[in-house]
Design an enzyme around this catalytic site. Structure first.
Site, mmCIF file in Angstrom:
data_model
loop_
_atom_site.group_PDB
_atom_site.id
_atom_site.type_symbol
_atom_site.label_atom_id
_atom_site.label_comp_id
_atom_site.label_asym_id
_atom_site.label_seq_id
_atom_site.Cartn_x
_atom_site.Cartn_y
_atom_site.Cartn_z
ATOM 1 N N GLU A 170 0.812 -1.223 0.000
ATOM 2 C CA GLU A 170 0.000 0.000 0.000
ATOM 3 C C GLU A 170 0.837 1.260 0.000
ATOM 4 O O GLU A 170 0.530 2.234 -0.700
ATOM 5 C CB GLU A 170 -0.914 0.023 1.230
ATOM 6 C CG GLU A 170 -2.023 -1.024 1.221
ATOM 7 C CD GLU A 170 -1.583 -2.376 1.731
ATOM 8 O OE1 GLU A 170 -0.394 -2.519 2.123
ATOM 9 O OE2 GLU A 170 -2.409 -3.302 1.755
ATOM 10 N N HIS A 193 -10.876 -4.638 10.287
ATOM 11 C CA HIS A 193 -11.467 -4.704 8.945
ATOM 12 C C HIS A 193 -12.812 -3.991 8.905
ATOM 13 O O HIS A 193 -13.665 -4.329 8.095
ATOM 14 C CB HIS A 193 -11.661 -6.162 8.519
ATOM 15 C CG HIS A 193 -10.430 -6.803 7.946
ATOM 16 N ND1 HIS A 193 -9.202 -6.719 8.528
ATOM 17 C CD2 HIS A 193 -10.236 -7.530 6.818
ATOM 18 C CE1 HIS A 193 -8.317 -7.383 7.793
ATOM 19 N NE2 HIS A 193 -8.924 -7.889 6.757
HETATM 20 C C1 LIG Z 1 -2.218 -4.409 4.945
HETATM 21 C C2 LIG Z 1 -3.179 -5.318 4.294
HETATM 22 N N1 LIG Z 1 -3.367 -5.222 2.974
HETATM 23 C C3 LIG Z 1 -4.229 -6.062 2.360
HETATM 24 C C4 LIG Z 1 -4.910 -7.007 3.063
HETATM 25 C C5 LIG Z 1 -5.889 -7.941 2.377
HETATM 26 N N2 LIG Z 1 -5.357 -9.293 2.400
HETATM 27 C C6 LIG Z 1 -5.736 -10.165 3.352
HETATM 28 S S1 LIG Z 1 -4.954 -11.624 3.206
HETATM 29 C C7 LIG Z 1 -4.168 -11.127 1.821
HETATM 30 C C8 LIG Z 1 -3.271 -12.058 1.083
HETATM 31 C C9 LIG Z 1 -2.075 -12.380 1.837
HETATM 32 O O1 LIG Z 1 -1.366 -13.346 1.163
HETATM 33 P P1 LIG Z 1 -0.245 -14.140 1.896
HETATM 34 O O2 LIG Z 1 0.550 -13.200 2.742
HETATM 35 O O3 LIG Z 1 0.494 -14.915 0.869
HETATM 36 O O4 LIG Z 1 -1.026 -15.093 2.901
HETATM 37 P P2 LIG Z 1 -2.037 -16.289 2.545
HETATM 38 O O5 LIG Z 1 -3.386 -15.689 2.474
HETATM 39 O O6 LIG Z 1 -1.620 -16.883 1.266
HETATM 40 O O7 LIG Z 1 -1.932 -17.216 3.687
HETATM 41 C C10 LIG Z 1 -4.487 -9.828 1.514
HETATM 42 C C11 LIG Z 1 -3.941 -9.087 0.364
HETATM 43 C C12 LIG Z 1 -4.705 -7.043 4.448
HETATM 44 N N3 LIG Z 1 -5.375 -7.906 5.222
HETATM 45 N N4 LIG Z 1 -3.822 -6.217 5.032
#
Ligand SMILES: Cc1ncc(C[n+]2csc(CCOP(=O)(O)OP(=O)(O)O)c2C)c(N)n1
Ligand SMILES: [Mg+2]
Lengths: 331, 309
Positions: A60, A129
């Protein structure tokens, strides 16, 4: 006139802006996903190509900073944050950089940037959230903030934001996505800083912001059935906000309720209440009432969530108080 | 190894139960299931001692259970009950089992990585031989604070481990849509944090890699970085396997389903899956019954605990 839903209106504004102006591009999270942006950006990548519709990594801060740079380099970026909560990771480029830019270079250059962030709450999503943080941004000079509550404004304010030479934070609320209403087909702008009187009335003024503007209309119906004639103003723009229209109404009714989807302390409603109290003091018949969230983070469990978010009944009760009637007493 | 296998099975069956409740609507909070990734949590936790801490994110049921968090409190939390590990305030994305070394999980991507480093700093300043583990996904490496923390951890020789659960996806995006090279194991190298790539579906490999990293941290030699390669079988959020990611993932999923960490370990151990499943399921049933019968929070107390008293 043709009717669209709020989410369709946002979608159409993006499409038309991108088709009309090749400087406009989109960057942020969820842009290639069928569900992430609640349908508000669906298939824009197919129509305009993935070079202009960039579904970014989870970065971000740098993404927002890049958008500031691209704006300074002549583009018209729209940064998408699927939750307002995530915009907190991008405060430096937005506030230190974009908001101050025009002032600190004596107006010789500015940052024509749209940051779109979504209030996405309820559904037991919990404190991190669910935040409606608009008041924090309202505090910052040099940053405009708009919060449309109707489909027509969702489109017109986005188009105005894109054309504005300043950074504009555009905050939409997922709870409004299914609201429908008339939306002109052509490109048009809703002037930033202008409120809309949604319902004229004599007895009490309700100033609603975003989702709470919709709740205010429901409350006004209830009040009407009780013989109370409420005027409902949809603020639409938080900064600058339409003091003229609000004060005019306050002087007419002498009773003002501000319905704000955010927290109470130092909130948008507090600012409006303070201004009304100072500027319309001699015309007021009652203290300005605020209907806000309690000063607590959002709980997750359904039971607590139900109690957390104010309903139209809270606005109705505030109107009763302003009219000096006992809450709960029949009209 | 038997213990680690049982941990994986417990996570799997518990999350399957949660997944079902997501589908029926009994559970309303967003749940990110780690089904398919159980070996990472089980392997790492097995290498830790009491007093060590584990920091998680949005997909942390596995971390919680691997640390020994109570099944009943987990179920109660996702059901929004007062007996939940966070009193129903947090839901699936905010788990806590402090006695078991899980101070709190949060769904802000990368949010707890600097927090884990801070805990490690506290242990170091007090001369305690404790270790902090930061669990995060491949997507988290896209946030700048991770890279700042890697440098800080190396600079201050912090007793911590960075465990990246690389399941190849961040939400709907495959790693190739987010990154040029498949080299997450090198994320720490530039900051002098040694890294290793581990088969995240081989619980013994994870355990062995974690054991070494924990040893290094505890001896005062500083942090390590583990990239554990794995795959989530379900969708990003909720119980279905492909609701959010479309056709592209399906071929990959079929391959990874063949590479089940639990099945593989069972074969090595010569275990009978069915008998053990029955034991675990009994425990789950009991915990679930208790969780369901617990009270829901009193809405009148919504203002409590905004600040500690
Ligand atoms: C700061 C922030 N940006 C965006 C999100 C939305 N978001 C939640 S989980 C996720 C994906 C994260 O992927 P990863 O770190 O690979 O974890 P996984 O879900 O694959 O376990 C995103 C973009 C968030 N929760 N926090
Ligand atoms: Mg991932």
């Amino acid at each position: 006139m043709r009717e669209l839903s709020y989410v369709q209106a946002i979608h159409e504004a993006h499409r038309q802006a991108m088709a009309a102006d090749c400087r406009v591009f989109l960057i942020g999270q969820g842009l290639w996903s069928p569900w992430y942006a609640g349908g508000s950006l669906e298939d824009l990548d197919r129509e305009f190509g993935r070079d202009r519709v960039l579904d970014s990594p989870v970065s971000e801060n740098a993404v927002t900073g890049m958008a500031v740079g691209a704006a300074l380099a002549g583009m018209r970026p729209i940064v998408f944050h699927p939750r307002l909560d995530f915009l907190l990771l991008a405060m430096d480029p937005l506030i230190n950089q974009a908001a101050n830019w025009s002032y600190l270079f004596a107006g010789q250059s500015s940052v024509p940037l749209v940051i779109r962030a979504v209030i996405n709450r309820g559904g037991e999503q919990g404190a991190q959230h669910s935040q409606a943080l608009h008041a924090m941004f309202m505090h910052v000079p040099g940053l405009k903030t708009v919060m449309p509550a109707t489909p027509a404004d969702a489109k017109g304010l986005l188009l105005a934001a894109i054309e504005d030479p300043n950074p504009v934070l555009y905050i939409d609320d997922r709870w409004l996505y299914n609201q429908t209403g008339p939306v002109p087909e052509e490109i048009y702008r809703i002037p930033i800083g202008e409120a809309a009187v949604r319902r004229a009335g004599r007895d009490v003024t309700i100033v609603g912001i975003s989702w709470m503007a919709a709740q205010a209309l429901e409350a006004a119906d209830v009040l009407a059935s009780q013989g109370i004639d409420a005027e409902v103003i949809d603020l639409r723009s938080l900064k600058p906000w339409d003091q003229t229209r609000v004060l005019e109404s306050a002087r007419k009714t002498g009773r003002v309720i501000v319905a704000d989807p955010g927290w109470r302390t130092a909130g948008a409603a507090a600012e409006i209440a303070a201004t009304v109290a100072a500027e319309a003091f001699h015309d007021l018949h009652a203290p300005v009432e605020r209907v806000t969230l309690p000063d607590t983070p959002a709980p997750s469990s359904h039971a607590e969530e139900q109690a957390y978010y104010p309903r139209p009944s809270a606005i109705v009760e505030a109107a009763w108080r302003a009219l000096g009637r006992r809450v709960g007493a029949a009209a | 190894m038997l213990g680690r296998w049982k941990t994986m099975l417990r996570i799997r069956r518990a999350e399957e139960a949660i997944g079902e409740m997501c589908e029926t609507g009994e559970v309303r909070c967003p749940c990110h299931l780690s089904i398919g990734q159980e070996a990472v949590a089980a392997g790492v936790s097995a290498a830790l001692l009491p007093g060590d801490t584990v920091w998680g994110a949005h997909r942390s049921h596995g971390h919680y259970l691997a640390q020994g968090g109570s099944l009943e409190s987990l179920f109660a939390e996702v059901l929004g009950k007062t007996t939940g590990c966070s009193g129903g305030r947090g839901g699936s994305m905010h788990l806590r089992a402090p006695e078991q070394g899980l101070p709190g999980t949060v769904p802000i991507v990368a949010g707890t990585i600097p927090l884990a480093a801070g805990a490690a700093l506290a242990y170091k300043l007090r001369g305690e031989k404790r270790v902090a583990v930061a669990f995060f996904g491949d997507g988290a490496l896209e946030e700048g604070s991770v890279h700042e923390t890697l440098n800080l951890a190396a600079l201050y020789k912090l007793p911590m481990i960075f465990v990246c659960e690389n399941n190849l996806y961040s939400s709907h995006l495959h790693w190739t849509e987010r990154r040029v090279a498949d080299n997450l194991d090198q994320a720490g190298a530039f900051h002098s944090v040694p890294g290793a790539r581990v088969d995240g579906n081989a619980v013994e490999d994870v355990f062995e890699a974690a054991r070494q990293a924990v040893g290094r941290a505890r001896s005062g030699a500083g942090p390590s970085f583990l990239e554990c390669r794995t795959f989530r079988w379900r969708g990003h959020v909720g119980a279905s396997s492909d609701q959010d990611v479309g056709v592209h993932r399906r071929g990959e999923l079929a391959e990874w389903l063949e590479y089940d960490p639990i099945q593989r370990a069972a074969e090595k151990l010569n275990m009978d899956l069915a008998t053990h499943c029955a034991d675990v399921d009994q425990e789950i049933d009991r915990a679930l019954t208790n969780a369901r019968s617990a009270s829901t929070p009193d809405a009148g107390r919504i203002g409590e605990h905004v600040c500690a008293s």
